[in-house]
Design a protein around this motif. Structure first.
Motif, PDB file in Angstrom:
ATOM      1  N   SER A  83       0.838  -1.210   0.000  1.00  0.00           N
ATOM      2  CA  SER A  83       0.000   0.000   0.000  1.00  0.00           C
ATOM      3  C   SER A  83       0.869   1.255   0.000  1.00  0.00           C
ATOM      4  O   SER A  83       0.629   2.207  -0.767  1.00  0.00           O
ATOM      5  N   THR A  84       1.896   1.256   0.875  1.00  0.00           N
ATOM      6  CA  THR A  84       2.802   2.414   0.970  1.00  0.00           C
ATOM      7  C   THR A  84       3.548   2.629  -0.346  1.00  0.00           C
ATOM      8  O   THR A  84       3.631   3.751  -0.862  1.00  0.00           O
ATOM      9  N   LEU A  85       4.086   1.519  -0.899  1.00  0.00           N
ATOM     10  CA  LEU A  85       4.837   1.633  -2.151  1.00  0.00           C
ATOM     11  C   LEU A  85       3.940   2.070  -3.294  1.00  0.00           C
ATOM     12  O   LEU A  85       4.323   2.927  -4.110  1.00  0.00           O
ATOM     13  N   SER A  86       2.734   1.532  -3.371  1.00  0.00           N
ATOM     14  CA  SER A  86       1.818   1.867  -4.464  1.00  0.00           C
ATOM     15  C   SER A  86       1.402   3.332  -4.407  1.00  0.00           C
ATOM     16  O   SER A  86       1.338   4.026  -5.437  1.00  0.00           O
ATOM     17  N   GLU A  87       1.134   3.802  -3.186  1.00  0.00           N
ATOM     18  CA  GLU A  87       0.750   5.203  -3.020  1.00  0.00           C
ATOM     19  C   GLU A  87       1.864   6.121  -3.527  1.00  0.00           C
ATOM     20  O   GLU A  87       1.617   7.105  -4.228  1.00  0.00           O
ATOM     21  N   LYS A  88       3.107   5.740  -3.180  1.00  0.00           N
ATOM     22  CA  LYS A  88       4.251   6.553  -3.606  1.00  0.00           C
ATOM     23  C   LYS A  88       4.459   6.431  -5.117  1.00  0.00           C
ATOM     24  O   LYS A  88       4.701   7.422  -5.812  1.00  0.00           O
ATOM     25  N   PHE A  89       4.344   5.183  -5.638  1.00  0.00           N
ATOM     26  CA  PHE A  89       4.614   4.931  -7.052  1.00  0.00           C
ATOM     27  C   PHE A  89       3.617   5.651  -7.948  1.00  0.00           C
ATOM     28  O   PHE A  89       3.975   6.242  -8.966  1.00  0.00           O
ATOM     29  N   TYR A  90       2.341   5.634  -7.560  1.00  0.00           N
ATOM     30  CA  TYR A  90       1.322   6.207  -8.446  1.00  0.00           C
ATOM     31  C   TYR A  90       1.225   7.733  -8.352  1.00  0.00           C
ATOM     32  O   TYR A  90       0.501   8.357  -9.124  1.00  0.00           O
ATOM     33  N   THR A  91       1.980   8.322  -7.408  1.00  0.00           N
ATOM     34  CA  THR A  91       2.054   9.795  -7.393  1.00  0.00           C
ATOM     35  C   THR A  91       3.128  10.294  -8.370  1.00  0.00           C
ATOM     36  O   THR A  91       3.172  11.474  -8.699  1.00  0.00           O
ATOM     37  N   ILE A  92       4.006   9.379  -8.796  1.00  0.00           N
ATOM     38  CA  ILE A  92       5.034   9.751  -9.776  1.00  0.00           C
ATOM     39  C   ILE A  92       4.364   9.896 -11.128  1.00  0.00           C
ATOM     40  O   ILE A  92       3.619   9.008 -11.570  1.00  0.00           O
ATOM     41  N   GLU A  93       4.632  11.020 -11.793  1.00  0.00           N
ATOM     42  CA  GLU A  93       3.959  11.261 -13.065  1.00  0.00           C
ATOM     43  C   GLU A  93       4.350  10.194 -14.089  1.00  0.00           C
ATOM     44  O   GLU A  93       5.466   9.687 -14.101  1.00  0.00           O
ATOM     45  N   ASP A  94       3.406   9.838 -14.922  1.00  0.00           N
ATOM     46  CA  ASP A  94       3.616   8.803 -15.930  1.00  0.00           C
ATOM     47  C   ASP A  94       4.457   9.376 -17.066  1.00  0.00           C
ATOM     48  O   ASP A  94       4.019  10.273 -17.783  1.00  0.00           O
ATOM     49  N   ILE A  95       5.692   8.883 -17.194  1.00  0.00           N
ATOM     50  CA  ILE A  95       6.565   9.413 -18.241  1.00  0.00           C
ATOM     51  C   ILE A  95       7.192   8.276 -19.033  1.00  0.00           C
ATOM     52  O   ILE A  95       7.311   7.155 -18.557  1.00  0.00           O
ATOM     53  N   ASN A  96       7.585   8.607 -20.248  1.00  0.00           N
ATOM     54  CA  ASN A  96       8.325   7.672 -21.088  1.00  0.00           C
ATOM     55  C   ASN A  96       9.808   7.806 -20.731  1.00  0.00           C
ATOM     56  O   ASN A  96      10.478   8.734 -21.151  1.00  0.00           O
ATOM     57  N   TYR A  97      10.298   6.859 -19.920  1.00  0.00           N
ATOM     58  CA  TYR A  97      11.654   6.992 -19.379  1.00  0.00           C
ATOM     59  C   TYR A  97      12.714   7.032 -20.483  1.00  0.00           C
ATOM     60  O   TYR A  97      13.629   7.845 -20.439  1.00  0.00           O
ATOM     61  N   ASP A  98      12.578   6.159 -21.467  1.00  0.00           N
ATOM     62  CA  ASP A  98      13.587   6.122 -22.543  1.00  0.00           C
ATOM     63  C   ASP A  98      13.623   7.445 -23.303  1.00  0.00           C
ATOM     64  O   ASP A  98      14.694   7.938 -23.663  1.00  0.00           O
ATOM     65  N   ALA A  99      12.431   8.025 -23.535  1.00  0.00           N
ATOM     66  CA  ALA A  99      12.375   9.298 -24.262  1.00  0.00           C
ATOM     67  C   ALA A  99      13.034  10.417 -23.450  1.00  0.00           C
ATOM     68  O   ALA A  99      13.721  11.288 -24.006  1.00  0.00           O
ATOM     69  N   GLU A 100      12.834  10.395 -22.123  1.00  0.00           N
ATOM     70  CA  GLU A 100      13.452  11.411 -21.260  1.00  0.00           C
ATOM     71  C   GLU A 100      14.970  11.289 -21.274  1.00  0.00           C
ATOM     72  O   GLU A 100      15.688  12.290 -21.363  1.00  0.00           O
ATOM     73  N   VAL A 101      15.475  10.048 -21.176  1.00  0.00           N
ATOM     74  CA  VAL A 101      16.927   9.820 -21.207  1.00  0.00           C
ATOM     75  C   VAL A 101      17.494  10.321 -22.532  1.00  0.00           C
ATOM     76  O   VAL A 101      18.513  11.026 -22.572  1.00  0.00           O
ATOM     77  N   GLU A 102      16.812  10.005 -23.620  1.00  0.00           N
ATOM     78  CA  GLU A 102      17.273  10.420 -24.948  1.00  0.00           C
ATOM     79  C   GLU A 102      17.317  11.949 -25.050  1.00  0.00           C
ATOM     80  O   GLU A 102      18.303  12.516 -25.536  1.00  0.00           O
ATOM     81  N   LYS A 103      16.264  12.597 -24.578  1.00  0.00           N
ATOM     82  CA  LYS A 103      16.187  14.065 -24.672  1.00  0.00           C
ATOM     83  C   LYS A 103      17.342  14.737 -23.919  1.00  0.00           C
ATOM     84  O   LYS A 103      17.987  15.650 -24.438  1.00  0.00           O
ATOM     85  N   ILE A 104      17.622  14.252 -22.703  1.00  0.00           N
ATOM     86  CA  ILE A 104      18.675  14.855 -21.893  1.00  0.00           C
ATOM     87  C   ILE A 104      20.050  14.605 -22.518  1.00  0.00           C
ATOM     88  O   ILE A 104      20.884  15.511 -22.611  1.00  0.00           O
TER      89      ILE A 104
END
Length: 545
Positions: free
Chosen positions: A125-146
């Protein structure tokens, strides 16, 4: 909000700074300024948790992420560039993996009433609450952009990080920091190994995307563009200005003038009282007055003036010997390393007395062209040096060519000629070798100190073509100003390889851009070049759209 409360650092009986207190708020972009050795990097390490203070503490919210980019780092490893940068998300991926693992376990267990089952429910419950507050992003696309923003190309993504130089591995570390979206980013000289375009990209990222930033940098244009607040570390304490670097310089000048006036007034008052005490100390009728004044002087808190500003010191290059009208002529010059073409068919002429900059992304051939002019490497095409050309050359490896057994003073004394010999101590002081530092042997100096010493040697040699390859990386802002003013007065021909816009501004009148396997001439100063480049970039974006 991250707070430094009563921080003090002492070592070897010396106090670096004492009772330093300030608060970092969201959206603060702070420049940490001060002389080399004042304690800037130490303060940054304490904020990062990489070092403990002698007294005081740093407090931050429980979930606050503080990311730190030190000046020197890098461990060798076999991960690719993309894999290494993606480690920024390792905690998120680990959280996701653990949630899946618990859910799988809960799906097969039937001991619903047990303590262990309750513990797993609570954890997921604790992990899920924390995980689902993280915005949904395309991680590979973010790494590529940076990575692309920091100057990498897609072919680099699959190369091992061990293939890259220290400067490029520094960028990989910076990419990991930026991807974490930390609450506070701490940067110690982040631009030393970056080209102009990458610095501009980093500026825009920090201004538009970072929550809070503290930066130590000798790149004045970078500091001025990104910061809104300046904290100066000086003589064991700090001064906190809610302004950018240029405005801080004005306020600092006013502060020193006020201190000087207070100091002068106090010294006059002390002298007047000492004269009274000496005059009447044997006079019975004045005994009480004499004793009163002695006690007053004993309790007096002396006014201190902050470290002397040496930027008024003027250095001059010796007159340059007469050379031909065209010190450097390049005709159809090309250079390859195996199958890798660096540039081809480069043609240009540098006239006597011209001041030119070589700029462009790292790896596009700036230093290679310098080595060709120096006759250090072979090339295709023709490179002609003019009549009586005498080259003074500064590169990062100059530091390794110094005689390690000589002292700092001896190193300079050996090359100084004429009137300049009377100013050796002043010159050494300007380049941070004042006092006992001038008696240190070269072999005990750090890499940065050796670089500065090699720069002083160059200042004293009579040459008519000066070639400087990244001369400002280890110079603080005052020392850089001293060098720039000396170069403005230099009467020979100048080629500067640099990413430091502020240093090049007002110093060069022509820019050679290295990129896309060619060398392009821009008739104009560095400001004009940057304006043109921004327009070119916009046109490229429009074409893509």
């Amino acid at each position: 909000m991250i707070a430094a409360d009563g921080l003090s650092v002492e070592f070897g009986g010396t106090t670096l700074f004492k009772d330093v207190t300030f608060v970092v708020n969201e959206k603060d972009r702070i420049a940490l300024m001060g002389k080399n050795g004042a304690g800037k990097s130490t303060l940054l390490k304490i904020l990062a948790g990489a070092r403990q203070p002698s007294a005081g503490r740093v407090s931050a919210p429980k979930d606050a992420v503080i990311a730190y980019l030190p000046q020197h780092l890098m461990t060798e490893n076999t991960r690719t560039v993309f894999e290494e940068a993606s480690l920024a998300y390792s905690n998120i991926h680990e959280m996701e993996r653990r949630i899946q693992e618990i859910n799988d376990e809960l799906g097969v267990r039937t001991d619903y009433e047990s303590d262990e089952y309750s513990r797993l429910i609570e954890e997921v419950s604790t992990l899920s609450e924390k995980f689902y507050t993280i915005e949904d992003i395309n991680y590979d696309a973010e790494v590529e952009k940076i990575l692309l923003g920091l100057g990498f190309v897609r072919e680099d993504f699959t190369r091992p990080t061990g293939d890259f130089s220290g400067g490029w591995r520094m960028r990989i570390e910076l990419a990991k920091i930026l991807l974490q979206k930390p609450d506070l980013i701490l940067l110690d000289e982040p631009t030393n190994h970056m080209d102009i375009e990458s610095i501009q990209w980093l500026e825009e990222f920090l201004i538009n995307s970072a929550k809070a930033v503290i930066v130590i940098s000798h790149d004045r244009a970078f500091v001025d563009n990104i910061t809104t607040r300046t904290i100066e570390v000086t003589m064991g304490r700090i001064y906190d200005y809610k302004v950018n670097y240029s405005k801080y310089l004005e306020l600092r000048k006013e502060r020193r003038e006020q201190q000087q006036k207070q100091y002068d007034d106090q010294q006059k008052m002390i002298a007047d009282n000492m004269e009274f005490i000496e005059r009447f100390k044997g006079t019975y009728s004045k005994t009480l007055q004499v004793q009163s004044r002695v006690k007053m002087l004993e309790k007096l808190e002396l006014v201190e003036i902050d470290e002397e500003d040496t930027s008024a010191l003027r250095l001059k290059f010796p007159p340059s010997p007469r050379a031909g009208s065209y010190p450097v002529i390049a005709e159809g010059v090309s250079k390859s390393y195996g199958d890798h073409l660096v540039y081809q068919n480069a043609s240009f002429t540098i006239e006597r007395g011209e001041r030119v900059a070589f700029v462009g992304k790292n790896g596009e051939g700036k230093s290679t062209m310098v080595k060709s002019i120096m006759k250090e490497i072979d090339h295709e095409g023709t490179l002609t040096l003019g009549h009586n050309v005498m080259i003074g050359y500064f590169a990062q490896n100059q530091a390794s060519l110094l005689d390690e057994e000589l002292t700092v003073f001896q190193t300079i004394d050996d090359v100084a000629k004429g009137d300049i010999r009377t100013k050796i101590k002043d010159i050494l002081g300007a380049f941070m070798f004042g006092g006992d530092n001038s008696t240190k042997k070269v072999k005990v100096l750090s890499g940065g100190e050796r670089t500065r010493l090699a720069m002083i040697k160059l200042l004293l040699e009579p040459v008519n073509l000066l070639i400087l390859d990244e001369p400002t990386n280890h110079l603080d802002l005052k020392t850089k100003d001293i060098l720039k003013e000396a170069l403005k007065d230099y009467d020979g021909t100048l080629i500067v390889v640099s990413h430091d816009r502020d240093f090049l501004d007002g110093l060069v009148s022509k820019v050679y851009e290295f990129g896309n396997k060619r060398v392009k001439e821009h008739l104009g100063d560095i400001k004009y070049f940057l304006e043109v480049k921004k327009m070119e970039n916009l046109r490229e974006i429009e074409r893509k759209n």
